[in-house]
Scaffold this motif. Structure first.
Motif, mmCIF file in Angstrom:
data_model
loop_
_atom_site.group_PDB
_atom_site.id
_atom_site.type_symbol
_atom_site.label_atom_id
_atom_site.label_comp_id
_atom_site.label_asym_id
_atom_site.label_seq_id
_atom_site.Cartn_x
_atom_site.Cartn_y
_atom_site.Cartn_z
ATOM 1 N N PRO A 1 -7.196 5.463 -2.077
ATOM 2 C CA PRO A 1 -6.156 5.822 -1.097
ATOM 3 C C PRO A 1 -6.569 5.609 0.354
ATOM 4 C CG PRO A 1 -7.092 7.780 -2.149
ATOM 5 C CD PRO A 1 -7.580 6.601 -2.921
ATOM 6 N N ARG A 2 -7.854 5.712 0.681
ATOM 7 C CA ARG A 2 -8.264 5.511 2.075
ATOM 8 C C ARG A 2 -8.029 4.073 2.516
ATOM 9 N NH1 ARG A 2 -14.012 8.868 2.667
ATOM 10 N NH2 ARG A 2 -13.122 10.952 2.281
ATOM 11 N N LEU B 1 -5.860 2.039 1.134
ATOM 12 C CA LEU B 1 -4.406 1.859 1.153
ATOM 13 C C LEU B 1 -3.792 2.411 2.435
ATOM 14 C CD1 LEU B 1 -3.535 2.761 -2.549
ATOM 15 C CD2 LEU B 1 -3.504 0.491 -1.516
ATOM 16 N N LYS B 2 -4.250 3.587 2.853
ATOM 17 C CA LYS B 2 -3.721 4.171 4.095
ATOM 18 C C LYS B 2 -4.095 3.319 5.300
ATOM 19 C CE LYS B 2 -3.606 8.967 2.474
ATOM 20 N NZ LYS B 2 -4.194 10.333 2.600
ATOM 21 N N LEU C 1 0.489 3.936 -3.005
ATOM 22 C CA LEU C 1 0.139 5.336 -2.752
ATOM 23 C C LEU C 1 1.085 6.291 -3.466
ATOM 24 C CD1 LEU C 1 -0.756 5.130 1.048
ATOM 25 C CD2 LEU C 1 -2.281 5.953 -0.749
ATOM 26 N N ARG C 2 2.307 5.857 -3.682
ATOM 27 C CA ARG C 2 3.320 6.681 -4.342
ATOM 28 C C ARG C 2 3.528 6.297 -5.803
ATOM 29 N NH1 ARG C 2 3.577 6.280 0.718
ATOM 30 N NH2 ARG C 2 4.410 7.928 2.066
ATOM 31 N N GLU D 1 -5.303 0.428 -6.137
ATOM 32 C CA GLU D 1 -4.412 1.589 -6.209
ATOM 33 C C GLU D 1 -5.173 2.905 -6.352
ATOM 34 O OE1 GLU D 1 -5.010 0.047 -10.395
ATOM 35 O OE2 GLU D 1 -4.732 -0.783 -8.379
ATOM 36 N N ALA E 1 0.827 -1.205 0.000
ATOM 37 C CA ALA E 1 0.000 0.000 0.000
ATOM 38 C C ALA E 1 0.865 1.261 0.000
ATOM 39 C CB ALA E 1 -0.930 -0.012 1.216
ATOM 40 N N TRP E 2 1.957 1.221 0.757
ATOM 41 C CA TRP E 2 2.872 2.380 0.799
ATOM 42 C C TRP E 2 3.391 2.698 -0.606
ATOM 43 C CZ3 TRP E 2 7.864 3.910 -0.210
ATOM 44 C CH2 TRP E 2 8.327 5.046 0.447
#
Length: 435
Positions: free
Chosen positions: A350-351, A353-354, A205-206, A347, A201-202
């Motif tokens: 984002p919620r 993933l965070k 997110l990028r 991907e 996930a990190w």
């Protein structure tokens, strides 16, 4: 504090620090073996890069885990010599098998796997990591056999002033040990899944190496969801085993004071140990505790009033640890379901993933809460109804234990920080660049 409490604290510190490494080793190696299987079957370079990336994190964690594990067993001679003298015939044989068989197999084939890239065939290399996975989980099995025997001693006779092994078969078929092993393994594999999802996930997110990490989460999501559900189901079964074999532990887990039938479960409870009752009891579900423990509302559930005062475990830490463990299990299921729901385009969410990233520490805390229930809930016994913890400690001055406790805290804190630093550093660094 007396020498008994200091020795218990020292063992708790060393076990908990060691257990930072154990569940990730058990869970990550299984996913690593699955990833390499995909590489061997498809021949796609992306899977090889995936395996090397997660393999580096696995080796870091495994190496530091070995260091913390070696010192752990020495305490049975230094701090718990009376325990070792009394039950060493049984306990020692199980640890010896773990060290000479499972751990040896695990270490040898890990070396083959680490240094075998480009030196052995793909299939041999794949076999090596599967053997590491099998041996790692077999190693855990023998450790759990030892702890399970302490929870439910079987296959022994009292002779010559000590417990001696009478039936090895009974020891390795101990129903409490097998239930405890499955609970531990499912939790560890689930932790490995959430670790993989969190790190992936990190990167997602990028937008780092999106193709690789999309493939990774598609491997890890069904694995993690399945283990979250299996853990909940098996956890219910294990609680029923506890109710049958260690009824006072179950009573402490639920802060249940009075023996009765059709016992309700209170959604809001707070124990008052001094008064031997609950200070708060609200929102009851009629008959639910009887149903959960014995599958029948009419079943009798023993309360803490059924046991001598000096055999009641500490209620508040057992109760709170159990509640925390159950709460985290619910969070894991919900988050795994959310990841499954959005698996095709994770991907772009984002919620979720965070949430996967920030939840990485929670499985560790949940597992440690579970072990707190298992160990504190067994007190005052070191071997359930056979040997008290106060009778098992070594005849050493408290000052010596203070010194060793401080040393262990310093060394293990350093190793714990080092593990987190290295895992974080190489996890953020990401896979090797594509050739």
């Amino acid at each position: 504090m007396d020498v008994v409490m200091l020795s218990r604290l020292q063992f708790a510190v060393t076990v908990f620090f060691h257990f930072i490494f154990v569940p990730l080793t058990l869970g990550l190696v299984v996913l690593l073996a699955v990833m390499e299987t995909l590489y061997v079957r498809t021949g796609e370079e992306v899977y090889k890069r995936m395996v090397k990336f997660w393999g580096k994190l696995f080796v870091i964690n495994f190496t530091l885990g070995v260091v913390t594990g070696i010192t752990l067993e020495f305490q049975f001679g230094t701090n718990w010599s009376r325990y070792s003298e009394y039950v060493g015939d049984i306990f020692g044989s199980l640890l010896a098998i773990e060290a000479t068989a499972a751990f040896f197999l695990e270490s040898v084939f890990l070396a083959v796997w680490v240094f075998g890239w480009n030196h052995v065939s793909k299939k041999v290399h794949l076999l090596a990591i599967w053997l590491v996975a099998i041996a790692s989980n077999l190693s855990a099995l023998w450790i759990i056999f030892a702890n399970g025997w302490m929870q439910n001693p079987v296959g022994y006779v009292l002779r010559n002033g000590r417990a001696e092994l009478s039936s090895f078969f009974e020891v390795i078929t101990n129903p409490f040990a097998w239930s405890q092993y499955l609970h531990t393994i499912f939790a560890s594999w689930m932790l490995g899944g959430f670790f993989v999802l969190g790190v992936s996930a990190w990167h997602l997110l990028r937008r780092n190496d999106v193709d690789l990490f999309k493939r990774t989460v598609r491997i890890a999501i069904p694995f993690t969801l399945a283990l979250s559900l299996l853990l909940a189901i098996q956890g219910h079964h294990h609680a029923q085993v506890v109710a049958e074999i260690q009824p006072e532990k179950l009573a402490a887990m639920e802060s249940h004071w009075k023996t009765g039938t059709d016992v309700p479960m209170y959604l809001l409870t707070w124990p008052d140990e001094a008064q031997h009752k609950n200070a708060i009891e609200a929102l009851p579900i009629p008959g639910m505790l009887s149903i959960l423990a014995f599958n029948s509302a009419s079943a009798e559930v023993k309360g803490l009033d059924a046991f001598p005062a000096d055999e009641i475990p500490p209620v508040l830490p057992t109760f709170l640890s159990f509640r925390f463990m159950v709460a985290t299990a619910g969070i894991f299921i919900l988050l795994a379901l959310a990841a499954w729901w959005y698996r095709k385009d994770l991907e772009d969410h984002p919620r979720v993933l965070k949430a996967l990233l920030y939840v990485i520490p929670l499985p560790y805390l949940g597992i440690m809460a579970g072990w707190t229930v298992a160990e504190i809930g067994r007190q005052p016994w070191i071997v359930y109804r056979l040997m008290r913890t106060s009778d098992a400690v070594s005849p050493v001055p408290a000052s010596s234990v203070w010194l060793s406790l401080a040393a262990f805290i310093a060394v293990y804190t350093f190793l714990g920080v080092l593990d987190i630093y290295l895992l974080s550093k190489y996890a953020k660094k990401g896979p090797e660049a594509q050739a």
